[in-house]
Scaffold this motif. Sequence first.
Motif, PDB file in Angstrom:
ATOM      1  N   THR A  74       3.908  12.644  -4.168  1.00  0.00           N
ATOM      2  CA  THR A  74       4.065  13.084  -3.022  1.00  0.00           C
ATOM      3  C   THR A  74       2.680  13.657  -2.483  1.00  0.00           C
ATOM      4  O   THR A  74       2.503  14.146  -1.508  1.00  0.00           O
ATOM      5  N   HIS A  75       1.503  13.899  -3.307  1.00  0.00           N
ATOM      6  CA  HIS A  75       0.404  14.370  -3.019  1.00  0.00           C
ATOM      7  C   HIS A  75      -0.356  13.402  -1.792  1.00  0.00           C
ATOM      8  O   HIS A  75      -0.571  12.118  -2.108  1.00  0.00           O
ATOM      9  N   GLU A  76      -1.026  13.930  -0.970  1.00  0.00           N
ATOM     10  CA  GLU A  76      -1.182  13.122   0.200  1.00  0.00           C
ATOM     11  C   GLU A  76      -2.582  12.270  -0.103  1.00  0.00           C
ATOM     12  O   GLU A  76      -2.703  11.245   0.245  1.00  0.00           O
ATOM     13  N   ARG A  77      -3.318  12.617  -1.093  1.00  0.00           N
ATOM     14  CA  ARG A  77      -4.608  12.031  -1.665  1.00  0.00           C
ATOM     15  C   ARG A  77      -4.463  11.061  -2.728  1.00  0.00           C
ATOM     16  O   ARG A  77      -5.072  10.185  -2.936  1.00  0.00           O
ATOM     17  N   VAL A  78      -3.472  11.710  -3.634  1.00  0.00           N
ATOM     18  CA  VAL A  78      -3.179  10.732  -4.874  1.00  0.00           C
ATOM     19  C   VAL A  78      -2.284   9.758  -4.544  1.00  0.00           C
ATOM     20  O   VAL A  78      -2.496   8.428  -4.974  1.00  0.00           O
ATOM     21  N   ALA A  79      -1.075   9.949  -3.955  1.00  0.00           N
ATOM     22  CA  ALA A  79       0.073   9.170  -3.733  1.00  0.00           C
ATOM     23  C   ALA A  79       0.437   8.184  -4.982  1.00  0.00           C
ATOM     24  O   ALA A  79       0.136   6.826  -4.767  1.00  0.00           O
ATOM     25  N   LEU A  80       0.633   8.785  -6.058  1.00  0.00           N
ATOM     26  CA  LEU A  80       0.842   8.046  -7.311  1.00  0.00           C
ATOM     27  C   LEU A  80       1.883   6.943  -6.986  1.00  0.00           C
ATOM     28  O   LEU A  80       2.864   7.046  -6.671  1.00  0.00           O
ATOM     29  N   LYS A  81       1.379   5.637  -7.398  1.00  0.00           N
ATOM     30  CA  LYS A  81       2.285   4.493  -7.461  1.00  0.00           C
ATOM     31  C   LYS A  81       2.833   4.173  -8.785  1.00  0.00           C
ATOM     32  O   LYS A  81       3.867   3.695  -8.893  1.00  0.00           O
ATOM     33  N   ALA A  82       1.815   4.098  -9.596  1.00  0.00           N
ATOM     34  CA  ALA A  82       2.362   3.957 -11.097  1.00  0.00           C
ATOM     35  C   ALA A  82       1.094   4.282 -12.034  1.00  0.00           C
ATOM     36  O   ALA A  82       0.033   4.652 -11.467  1.00  0.00           O
ATOM     37  N   ILE A  83       1.344   4.224 -13.337  1.00  0.00           N
ATOM     38  CA  ILE A  83       0.060   4.622 -14.096  1.00  0.00           C
ATOM     39  C   ILE A  83      -0.013   3.585 -14.874  1.00  0.00           C
ATOM     40  O   ILE A  83       0.940   2.781 -15.588  1.00  0.00           O
ATOM     41  N   PRO A  84      -1.280   3.550 -15.655  1.00  0.00           N
ATOM     42  CA  PRO A  84      -2.556   4.378 -15.243  1.00  0.00           C
ATOM     43  C   PRO A  84      -3.049   4.107 -13.761  1.00  0.00           C
ATOM     44  O   PRO A  84      -2.714   2.888 -13.397  1.00  0.00           O
ATOM     45  N   GLN A  85      -3.501   5.033 -13.166  1.00  0.00           N
ATOM     46  CA  GLN A  85      -4.106   5.114 -11.985  1.00  0.00           C
ATOM     47  C   GLN A  85      -5.295   5.670 -11.754  1.00  0.00           C
ATOM     48  O   GLN A  85      -5.435   6.863 -12.245  1.00  0.00           O
TER      49      GLN A  85
END
Length: 120
Positions: free
Chosen positions: A89-100
Amino acid sequence: MAEQTPKVTKITVDTPAQFDDAVKDLSGDVFVLMYGERKEDGDSWCPDCTAALPVIESALEARAGPSTLVECTVAREEYKGKPEYAYRTHERVALKAIPQLIKWSAEGAPPSLVEEDAGN
């Protein structure tokens, strides 16, 4: 003989709550790696992360100038199947999957490589 500075400075961020403070004053070539938490044997619980790390480290070492690698620990129990996870939910990270792997900058949406792309 002059002491050599490392080409890659590593910073470890253990929790999402520490992230913004860790990156706020960084400048130059900064890369953020979202990486599965390491097990007792030193490998990540995420096999894609374990495979990608040496490729990423080698690529950063091969760069012409110095860079900073901010390695962010992603705990499996907090991440798996949880859309409300802080890095998702971080607006700049927007993690989709790892590794990223994210090329971090002070402004704008940063470009990133996700999963298999990070290991190639």
